[in-house]
Design a protein around this motif. Structure first.
Motif, short mmCIF file in Angstrom:
data_model
loop_
_atom_site.label_atom_id
_atom_site.label_comp_id
_atom_site.label_asym_id
_atom_site.label_seq_id
_atom_site.Cartn_x
_atom_site.Cartn_y
_atom_site.Cartn_z
N TYR A 26 2.69 27.71 63.39
CA TYR A 26 3.33 26.42 63.11
C TYR A 26 4.26 26.11 64.28
O TYR A 26 4.74 27.01 64.99
CB TYR A 26 4.11 26.49 61.79
N ASN A 131 4.60 31.46 59.93
CA ASN A 131 4.11 31.12 58.59
C ASN A 131 4.99 30.05 57.95
O ASN A 131 6.03 29.67 58.50
CB ASN A 131 4.02 32.37 57.70
N ARG A 132 4.59 29.60 56.78
CA ARG A 132 5.33 28.54 56.10
C ARG A 132 6.72 28.98 55.67
O ARG A 132 7.66 28.18 55.64
CB ARG A 132 4.51 28.05 54.90
N GLU A 133 6.86 30.26 55.35
CA GLU A 133 8.17 30.77 54.97
C GLU A 133 9.16 30.61 56.11
O GLU A 133 10.32 30.24 55.90
CB GLU A 133 8.07 32.24 54.57
N VAL A 135 8.95 28.42 58.48
CA VAL A 135 9.23 26.99 58.62
C VAL A 135 10.39 26.60 57.71
O VAL A 135 11.33 25.92 58.12
CB VAL A 135 7.97 26.15 58.29
N ARG A 136 10.31 27.06 56.46
CA ARG A 136 11.40 26.79 55.52
C ARG A 136 12.71 27.38 56.04
O ARG A 136 13.75 26.72 56.05
CB ARG A 136 11.10 27.39 54.14
N GLY A 243 14.43 23.70 51.75
CA GLY A 243 13.35 24.37 52.49
C GLY A 243 11.98 24.09 51.89
O GLY A 243 11.02 23.83 52.62
N LYS A 244 11.88 24.13 50.59
CA LYS A 244 10.60 23.85 49.92
C LYS A 244 10.19 22.39 50.13
O LYS A 244 9.00 22.08 50.30
CB LYS A 244 10.70 24.17 48.43
N GLU A 247 8.80 22.07 53.62
CA GLU A 247 7.48 22.70 53.67
C GLU A 247 6.39 21.76 53.18
O GLU A 247 5.27 21.76 53.67
CB GLU A 247 7.47 23.98 52.85
N LEU A 250 4.04 19.73 55.48
CA LEU A 250 2.92 20.36 56.17
C LEU A 250 1.60 20.03 55.49
O LEU A 250 0.52 20.19 56.08
CB LEU A 250 3.10 21.89 56.20
#
Length: 252
Positions: A26, A131-133, A135-136, A243-244, A247, A250
């Motif tokens: 990402y 990863n997406r985590e 990104v958050r 954060g969520k 996300e 995306l």
């Protein structure tokens, strides 16, 4: 030597330091104003600790960056910094770091300078996230940085306006707890919790769909259509909820 051979020979040097962000990662970027403390406090003399005029200049810059050729799905600004989140499928400039950095720094500098009426400069850094985590985590981190900076700024400038020198105000706040700083403000009639969200948590910019009513001249009837429009959010969610929320962009 033929030009084509010469060109190939020399481009090796030009591209020797090229980095490319891998397609599985990402991508976020962060832009920071160069010597903006001097620009805002000495040259332009914006109100401290926060000035709506400067806020609006930063928002205008984010709005420009969101629509300047990259597939950016979310923008965030606090103080003199801007963070942008790219769509996972964005492949602009083949994800070359030098092209992303130089283009976005140039676009931000030009947009802000035109809005301000004098030269201002941004630098840019690419931030690959696995990863997406993460990104958050990244955007929560920048929001928490905004919160910390806002509290410090309010305390510092409150002390300065009481006649304290730069050194004395800085030394007085050194090592102080968050509770102490909140109490310092409260004793002076300032409830930090009641201050505008954009000061404490930054500002978000994103696209959202809106229903627009138009007229079809061929069918001679009104029709509804969806349009993507940039929206500015001055009261952001906080911490894990924030954060969520970020996300989710995306998946757009």
């Amino acid at each position: 030597m033929k030009f084509d051979e010469f060109d190939i020979k020399m481009r090796v040097y030009e591209q020797s330091l090229d980095q490319i962000v891998l397609p599985d990662l990402y991508l976020a970027v962060r832009l920071d104003g160069r010597t903006f403390t001097k620009l805002t406090k000495e040259v332009c003399q914006f109100e401290a600790p926060f000035d709506v005029r400067f806020r609006d200049l930063m928002v205008k810059t984010v709005l420009h960056l969101m629509d300047c050729g990259f597939r950016v799905v979310y923008g965030f600004t606090e103080s003199d910094e801007i963070s942008l989140l790219f769509h996972p499928e964005d492949r602009t400039f083949g994800r070359k770091v030098r092209k992303i950095n130089s283009t976005l720094a140039g676009e931000a500098s030009a947009a802000f300078s035109l809005a301000l009426g004098r030269i201002a400069v941004f630098d840019c850094r690419v931030i690959p996230l696995p990863n997406r985590e993460r990104v958050r985590d990244y955007f929560v981190w920048r929001q928490e940085d905004a919160h910390r900076n806002a509290l410090n700024a309010w305390c510092y400038w409150t002390l300065r306006k009481e006649g304290n020198s730069k050194l004395k105000a800085t030394e007085y706040l050194q090592g102080r707890t968050t509770a102490f700083k909140n109490e310092l403000l409260f004793e002076r009639g300032i409830n930090f919790n009641d201050l505008p969200g954009w000061q404490k948590r930054g500002i978000g910019v994103y696209f959202r769909e809106e229903q627009k009513v138009g007229y079809n001249p061929i069918m001679q009837e009104q029709v509804e259509a969806k349009r993507r429009k940039l929206y500015v959010e001055y009261e952001l969610k906080v911490k894990e909820e924030y954060g969520k929320w970020v996300e989710g962009f995306l998946d757009d």
